[in-house]
Design a protein around this motif. Structure first.
Motif: not given
Length: 123
Positions: A72-73, A79-80, A90-91, A119-120
């Motif tokens: 979750e972290e 997401q950030s 968005e963002g 990597l994401l």
């Protein structure tokens, strides 16, 4: 998740470095490395990069904790980052406008961006 985030931080450092290099070229002569550091941290021209710097710091601090990073972290960090450099609508539009403009100016930045995107995708 710690391994994925550690790899991500390495990729983010390269991305951040490439952004600073391009922004420094547009800014002009900066003097000594210390003067350059002061410009990056204090001058309004570089202020938009502090959002990415701050997020990188948060990830590094979390990785320094003894407890393993939860899924979750890791997803929250992803997401950030997506809000800054991802393709979502968005963002932070101010950051994204400057970031996307620089993507057209440097092949090294494009490569670093592609690496971070890969990597994401693993998180």
């Amino acid at each position: 998740m710690n391994e994925q985030l550690t790899a991500l931080t390495r990729g983010l450092r390269d991305l951040h470095k490439q952004l600073i290099n391009l922004e420094t070229q547009y800014f002009g002569a900066v003097g000594s490395p210390l003067e350059h550091l002061q410009l990056i941290t204090n001058h309004p021209h570089f202020a938009w990069l502090q959002k990415l710097s701050g997020l990188m710091t948060q990830i590094d601090e979390r990785l320094d904790d003894k407890e393993p990073v939860t899924v979750e972290e890791a997803k929250a960090f992803r997401q950030s980052l997506e809000m800054l450099i991802g393709p979502c609508e968005e963002g932070d539009q101010e950051f994204r406008t400057k970031y996307n403009a620089l993507l057209h100016d440097g092949p090294e930045l494009v490569m670093a961006h592609g690496n971070v995107r890969q990597l994401l995708a693993k998180i």
